[in-house]
Design a protein around this motif. Structure first.
Motif, PDB file in Angstrom:
ATOM      1  N   GLN A  63     -80.604 -54.266  31.231  1.00 36.66           N
ATOM      2  CA  GLN A  63     -80.847 -55.234  30.071  1.00 36.66           C
ATOM      3  C   GLN A  63     -80.138 -54.505  28.669  1.00 36.66           C
ATOM      4  OE1 GLN A  63     -85.266 -55.869  29.786  1.00 36.66           O
ATOM      5  NE2 GLN A  63     -84.852 -57.933  30.137  1.00 36.66           N
ATOM      6  N   GLN A  71     -88.932 -53.691  20.065  1.00 38.90           N
ATOM      7  CA  GLN A  71     -88.153 -54.178  19.195  1.00 38.90           C
ATOM      8  C   GLN A  71     -88.423 -54.584  17.840  1.00 38.90           C
ATOM      9  OE1 GLN A  71     -86.155 -58.013  20.359  1.00 38.90           O
ATOM     10  NE2 GLN A  71     -84.152 -56.779  20.729  1.00 38.90           N
ATOM     11  N   VAL A  83     -81.755 -59.917  23.145  1.00 41.09           N
ATOM     12  CA  VAL A  83     -81.509 -59.038  24.282  1.00 41.09           C
ATOM     13  C   VAL A  83     -80.273 -59.762  25.312  1.00 41.09           C
ATOM     14  CG1 VAL A  83     -83.434 -60.129  25.656  1.00 41.09           C
ATOM     15  CG2 VAL A  83     -82.396 -57.769  26.320  1.00 41.09           C
ATOM     16  N   LEU A 121     -82.367 -50.308  30.927  1.00 46.58           N
ATOM     17  CA  LEU A 121     -82.155 -50.561  29.578  1.00 46.58           C
ATOM     18  C   LEU A 121     -81.028 -50.121  28.658  1.00 46.58           C
ATOM     19  CD1 LEU A 121     -85.864 -50.435  28.177  1.00 46.58           C
ATOM     20  CD2 LEU A 121     -85.025 -52.439  29.124  1.00 46.58           C
ATOM     21  N   TYR A 150     -79.514 -54.213  24.501  1.00 47.86           N
ATOM     22  CA  TYR A 150     -80.016 -54.435  23.397  1.00 47.86           C
ATOM     23  C   TYR A 150     -78.850 -54.205  22.283  1.00 47.86           C
ATOM     24  CZ  TYR A 150     -84.393 -55.139  25.785  1.00 47.86           C
ATOM     25  OH  TYR A 150     -85.569 -55.941  26.557  1.00 47.86           O
TER      26      TYR A 150
END
Length: 381
Positions: free
Chosen positions: A192, A29, A204, A151, A194
């Protein structure tokens, strides 16, 4: 499609994948403080194929350096939507690596080589990103979901404890409510999330958190509550919208060609350091001054030195900077490139612009077979 660095594996020709894999994943990230934008780099470790999500034009050097340092063959540069607050770096990455430019077809942008629609699957190595259409902030918003649903990259559709605005660029609060509740909140609660943006350091969240704590649509909020909240917001337009929207509708392609480096094809390390390869230095040795910052004992020792290089030990560099040639660019060298990296930083801070570190130092120079000058050994007594 060309690989992004020597030794990296070439990406597969098919970008729209048929099935998910599950190999080890590299995930980074990155952040652009000027616009509050998060950029994400994902790569399948065994194949070294990767994708980047929401790159920023001004951070191109940083992003490309990380891709090159990690030996990633960039398959695609993907945007979650046509941004209104920054210009994408997709075109620059396409030029540098040959990667595809991916964006929702609904955005109507030029130069897109991978137009995306709901249900498409973008493959990189054994991993896959599923494309979910999540309009409401803009018509062309998508969320990218990793194959194992661990994700998801929500762009501006869903932020940490917030969501994208709905008051311009085809925005609609009812549509955004549907997108979030049916496409994002249906993911596993542990998934998760993002976002593309945050201005307070929140990088996050998760499906469970946003369902519980998002003040706009979490908890017991209804669609009526959400729409009322969004329609009551009074927000100024993004200050870069006049530049960003037209730029993103060109996929970040500049109106004018970018200026080239005048004296050498510098490569930036992920730390931001200008570097040159031994191959370039060997071919342009007469055009630059090579400065060796090792100790005198090393310079005159058995490891040898680059022919015609100037010795100026690192501890003495600042005090003796006047001894450096002023009519040529400088290439700094030490054993491994570590001390010369510090010397390069010092000279740049001192206002010397044409300076670069020799990547890998004398050791890489020798390993690649370039000539070394050495002291003659003393005769035995």
């Amino acid at each position: 499609m060309a690989a992004s660095s020597p030794g990296a594996f070439a990406p597969a020709p098919a970008l729209l994948a048929a099935a998910a894999g599950g190999g080890p994943l590299l995930f980074r990230q990155l952040f652009d403080a000027a616009t509050g934008t998060f950029t994400y780099l994902l790569a399948d470790v065994p194949s070294r194929q990767g994708v980047i999500i929401d790159p920023v034009f001004e951070q191109h050097g940083r992003d490309l350096s990380l891709v090159q340092e990690l030996g990633i063959a960039l398959v695609a540069s993907l945007d979650t939507h046509a941004h209104a607050d920054h210009v994408t770096g997709s075109w620059l990455l396409h030029e540098a690596t040959g990667c595809a430019i991916g964006l929702a077809a609904a955005a109507g942008a030029e130069n897109v080589t991978l137009p995306l629609a709901h249900g498409d699957r973008v493959g990189f190595g054994q991993r896959v990103l599923e494309v979910r259409s999540t309009p409401g902030h803009t018509n062309g918003c998508v969320t990218y979901v990793l194959d194992d649903h661990s994700l998801a990259f929500t762009g501006d559709a869903l932020l940490v404890r917030g969501c994208g605005r709905c008051d311009f660029q085809q925005g609609d609060a009812h549509t955004l409510w549907t997108s979030i509740t049916r496409q994002i909140f249906t993911l596993p609660e542990a998934c998760q999330l993002y976002p593309c943006h945050d201005y307070t350091g929140r990088g996050v969240t998760s499906v469970a958190e946003e369902k519980a704590y998002n003040a706009r649509l979490g908890g017991s909020a209804t669609e009526r509550d959400f729409v009322g909240h969004m329609e009551a917001m009074k927000l100024p337009h993004p200050h870069r919208i006049a530049e960003a929207l037209p730029g993103n509708l060109r996929s970040g392609r500049p109106r004018q060609p970018q200026p080239a480096v005048s004296w050498a094809p510098l490569q930036r390390s992920y730390a931001g350091l200008p570097e040159l390869t031994p191959a370039w230095l060997a071919a342009h040795r007469a055009d630059v001054a090579v400065v060796d910052v090792r100790t005198p004992e090393e310079y005159h020792g058995p490891d040898g030195r680059i022919p015609a290089s100037q010795l100026l030990p690192l501890p003495q560099l600042e005090a003796r900077a006047a001894e450096l040639p002023a009519d040529r660019p400088l290439v700094l060298v030490c054993h491994s490139g570590s001390r010369s990296a510090l010397a390069t930083q010092q000279l740049l801070k001192a206002g010397r612009p044409q300076v670069a570190n020799l990547r890998g130092g004398l050791r890489r120079w020798t390993d690649e077979g370039y000539p070394i000058e050495a002291e003659a050994p003393l005769p035995e007594a």
